[in-house]
Write an enzyme that holds these catalytic residues in place. Structure first.
Site, mmCIF file in Angstrom:
data_model
loop_
_atom_site.group_PDB
_atom_site.id
_atom_site.type_symbol
_atom_site.label_atom_id
_atom_site.label_comp_id
_atom_site.label_asym_id
_atom_site.label_seq_id
_atom_site.Cartn_x
_atom_site.Cartn_y
_atom_site.Cartn_z
ATOM 1 N N GLY A 110 40.284 3.151 10.696
ATOM 2 C CA GLY A 110 41.674 3.590 10.647
ATOM 3 C C GLY A 110 41.861 4.894 11.384
ATOM 4 N N GLN A 135 45.596 12.853 13.606
ATOM 5 C CA GLN A 135 44.260 12.861 14.223
ATOM 6 C C GLN A 135 44.327 12.801 15.748
ATOM 7 O OE1 GLN A 135 42.677 9.566 11.481
ATOM 8 N NE2 GLN A 135 40.882 10.825 11.889
ATOM 9 N N CYS A 160 35.056 9.672 8.413
ATOM 10 C CA CYS A 160 36.324 9.931 9.106
ATOM 11 C C CYS A 160 36.027 10.297 10.555
ATOM 12 C CB CYS A 160 37.058 11.068 8.409
ATOM 13 S SG CYS A 160 38.620 11.509 9.179
ATOM 14 N N LEU A 161 36.804 9.755 11.482
ATOM 15 C CA LEU A 161 36.586 10.041 12.902
ATOM 16 C C LEU A 161 36.793 11.524 13.225
ATOM 17 C CD1 LEU A 161 38.322 6.933 14.511
ATOM 18 C CD2 LEU A 161 35.868 7.340 14.286
ATOM 19 N N HIS A 200 42.966 6.423 2.511
ATOM 20 C CA HIS A 200 42.408 7.472 3.380
ATOM 21 C C HIS A 200 43.421 7.864 4.468
ATOM 22 C CE1 HIS A 200 38.825 9.160 5.765
ATOM 23 N NE2 HIS A 200 39.817 9.163 6.637
ATOM 24 N N GLU A 201 44.028 6.857 5.109
ATOM 25 C CA GLU A 201 44.953 7.153 6.220
ATOM 26 C C GLU A 201 46.247 7.776 5.707
ATOM 27 O OE1 GLU A 201 43.595 7.218 8.997
ATOM 28 O OE2 GLU A 201 41.878 6.026 8.383
ATOM 29 N N HIS A 255 45.858 11.400 5.136
ATOM 30 C CA HIS A 255 45.932 12.198 6.367
ATOM 31 C C HIS A 255 47.364 12.668 6.632
ATOM 32 C CE1 HIS A 255 42.092 12.343 8.443
ATOM 33 N NE2 HIS A 255 41.877 11.050 8.280
HETATM 34 CO CO CO Z 1 40.120 9.990 8.488
#
Ligand code: CO
Length: 151
Positions: free
Chosen positions: A46, A51, A88-89, A130-131, A134
Protein backbone atom coordinates in the site's frame (compact mmCIF):
# COMPACT_ATOMS: atom_id res chain seq x y z
CA UNK A 1 2.44 8.02 -15.78
CA UNK A 2 5.51 8.74 -13.77
CA UNK A 3 7.29 7.34 -10.77
CA UNK A 4 7.15 9.48 -7.65
CA UNK A 5 9.82 9.71 -5.01
CA UNK A 6 8.88 7.95 -1.75
CA UNK A 7 9.30 10.23 1.27
CA UNK A 8 11.36 8.61 4.03
CA UNK A 9 11.12 8.68 7.83
CA UNK A 10 12.23 11.94 9.38
CA UNK A 11 10.48 14.08 6.77
CA UNK A 12 7.86 16.17 8.63
CA UNK A 13 5.35 15.68 5.82
CA UNK A 14 4.74 12.14 7.10
CA UNK A 15 3.43 13.62 10.36
CA UNK A 16 0.89 16.01 8.87
CA UNK A 17 -2.86 15.50 8.67
CA UNK A 18 -4.06 15.28 5.08
CA UNK A 19 -6.83 17.37 3.55
CA UNK A 20 -10.06 15.94 2.22
CA UNK A 21 -10.29 15.59 -1.56
CA UNK A 22 -13.09 17.74 -2.97
CA UNK A 23 -12.18 17.85 -6.65
CA UNK A 24 -12.25 14.64 -8.64
CA UNK A 25 -10.26 15.83 -11.61
CA UNK A 26 -7.44 14.92 -13.96
CA UNK A 27 -4.88 15.94 -11.34
CA UNK A 28 -6.29 13.27 -9.00
CA UNK A 29 -6.22 10.68 -11.79
CA UNK A 30 -2.56 11.43 -12.48
CA UNK A 31 -1.72 11.17 -8.78
CA UNK A 32 -3.47 7.79 -8.50
CA UNK A 33 -1.81 6.43 -11.65
CA UNK A 34 1.62 7.61 -10.50
CA UNK A 35 1.10 6.13 -7.04
CA UNK A 36 0.15 2.78 -8.56
CA UNK A 37 3.25 2.72 -10.74
CA UNK A 38 5.40 3.69 -7.75
CA UNK A 39 3.83 1.00 -5.55
CA UNK A 40 4.26 -1.74 -8.16
CA UNK A 41 7.94 -0.88 -8.68
CA UNK A 42 8.52 -0.81 -4.90
CA UNK A 43 6.72 -4.17 -4.62
CA UNK A 44 4.62 -2.79 -1.76
CA UNK A 45 1.20 -3.58 -0.32
CA UNK A 46 0.00 0.00 0.00
CA UNK A 47 0.92 3.63 -0.46
CA UNK A 48 -0.61 6.83 0.88
CA UNK A 49 -0.40 10.24 -0.80
CA UNK A 50 1.74 11.87 1.93
CA UNK A 51 4.37 9.22 1.16
CA UNK A 52 4.79 10.86 -2.24
CA UNK A 53 4.65 14.35 -0.74
CA UNK A 54 0.96 15.10 -1.35
CA UNK A 55 -1.16 16.03 1.69
CA UNK A 56 -4.47 14.68 0.38
CA UNK A 57 -6.67 11.90 1.72
CA UNK A 58 -5.72 9.41 -0.98
CA UNK A 59 -4.34 5.89 -0.56
CA UNK A 60 -3.97 2.74 -2.62
CA UNK A 61 -3.83 -0.86 -1.45
CA UNK A 62 -2.74 -3.91 -3.41
CA UNK A 63 -3.08 -7.35 -1.81
CA UNK A 64 -3.02 -10.51 -3.91
CA UNK A 65 -5.40 -9.82 -6.82
CA UNK A 66 -7.25 -7.03 -5.04
CA UNK A 67 -6.42 -3.42 -5.85
CA UNK A 68 -8.17 -0.46 -4.21
CA UNK A 69 -8.07 3.27 -4.76
CA UNK A 70 -9.33 4.95 -1.60
CA UNK A 71 -10.26 8.63 -1.62
CA UNK A 72 -11.35 10.16 1.71
CA UNK A 73 -11.43 6.66 3.30
CA UNK A 74 -12.92 5.97 6.72
CA UNK A 75 -13.03 2.78 8.73
CA UNK A 76 -16.70 2.30 9.59
CA UNK A 77 -16.60 -1.15 11.21
CA UNK A 78 -14.02 -3.48 12.72
CA UNK A 79 -14.07 -6.98 14.19
CA UNK A 80 -11.53 -9.05 16.05
CA UNK A 81 -7.84 -8.33 16.30
CA UNK A 82 -4.57 -9.80 15.13
CA UNK A 83 -0.95 -9.10 16.05
CA UNK A 84 1.22 -9.53 12.97
CA UNK A 85 4.44 -8.13 11.44
CA UNK A 86 4.27 -4.95 9.39
CA UNK A 87 6.58 -2.71 7.40
CA UNK A 88 6.38 0.56 5.50
CA UNK A 89 7.99 1.86 2.30
CA UNK A 90 8.77 5.11 4.13
CA UNK A 91 10.54 3.28 6.97
CA UNK A 92 13.00 0.98 5.24
CA UNK A 93 14.71 -1.50 7.55
CA UNK A 94 12.04 -1.28 10.26
CA UNK A 95 9.78 -4.25 10.89
CA UNK A 96 7.66 -4.99 13.91
CA UNK A 97 4.41 -6.48 15.07
CA UNK A 98 1.32 -4.31 15.33
CA UNK A 99 -2.13 -5.10 16.70
CA UNK A 100 -4.82 -4.38 14.09
CA UNK A 101 -8.47 -5.34 13.68
CA UNK A 102 -8.79 -8.71 11.93
CA UNK A 103 -11.68 -7.49 9.80
CA UNK A 104 -12.45 -3.96 8.69
CA UNK A 105 -15.05 -2.28 6.55
CA UNK A 106 -13.91 0.89 4.80
CA UNK A 107 -16.09 3.53 3.21
CA UNK A 108 -14.34 5.62 0.57
CA UNK A 109 -14.82 7.37 -2.74
CA UNK A 110 -13.41 6.21 -6.05
CA UNK A 111 -11.55 8.47 -8.49
CA UNK A 112 -14.88 9.67 -9.89
CA UNK A 113 -16.23 10.64 -6.46
CA UNK A 114 -18.58 7.67 -6.17
CA UNK A 115 -18.88 6.26 -2.63
CA UNK A 116 -18.26 2.54 -2.09
CA UNK A 117 -17.50 0.18 0.77
CA UNK A 118 -14.74 -2.42 0.85
CA UNK A 119 -14.25 -5.23 3.33
CA UNK A 120 -11.00 -6.91 4.15
CA UNK A 121 -9.58 -9.38 6.61
CA UNK A 122 -6.07 -10.31 7.66
CA UNK A 123 -3.41 -8.61 5.54
CA UNK A 124 -5.97 -6.62 3.55
CA UNK A 125 -7.58 -5.25 6.73
CA UNK A 126 -4.09 -4.45 8.07
CA UNK A 127 -3.18 -2.59 4.88
CA UNK A 128 -6.39 -0.52 5.00
CA UNK A 129 -5.64 0.50 8.61
CA UNK A 130 -1.96 1.22 7.95
CA UNK A 131 -2.67 3.43 4.91
CA UNK A 132 -5.55 5.31 6.56
CA UNK A 133 -3.26 5.99 9.55
CA UNK A 134 -0.81 7.68 7.14
CA UNK A 135 -3.53 10.21 6.23
CA UNK A 136 -3.56 11.36 9.85
CA UNK A 137 0.22 11.47 10.23
CA UNK A 138 0.36 8.19 12.14
CA UNK A 139 3.20 5.78 11.33
CA UNK A 140 3.14 2.07 12.16
CA UNK A 141 6.29 2.45 14.26
CA UNK A 142 4.11 4.38 16.76
CA UNK A 143 2.20 1.13 17.34
CA UNK A 144 4.96 -1.48 17.27
CA UNK A 145 4.72 -4.09 20.01
CA UNK A 146 7.89 -6.05 19.19
CA UNK A 147 10.65 -5.06 16.78
CA UNK A 148 11.99 -7.59 14.30
CA UNK A 149 15.58 -7.62 13.16
CA UNK A 150 15.77 -7.73 9.40
CA UNK A 151 17.63 -10.74 8.07
CO1 CO B 1 3.34 2.91 5.33
Amino acid sequence: MALRNIVKDGDPILRKKCREVTEFNERLNVLLDDMKETLVLANGVGLAAPQVGVLKRVAIVSVDDAFYELINPEIIETAGEEISPEGCLSLPGICGTVNRPYKVTVRAQDRFGKTFTARGEGLLARAFCHEIDHLDGILFEDKIIDYYEEA
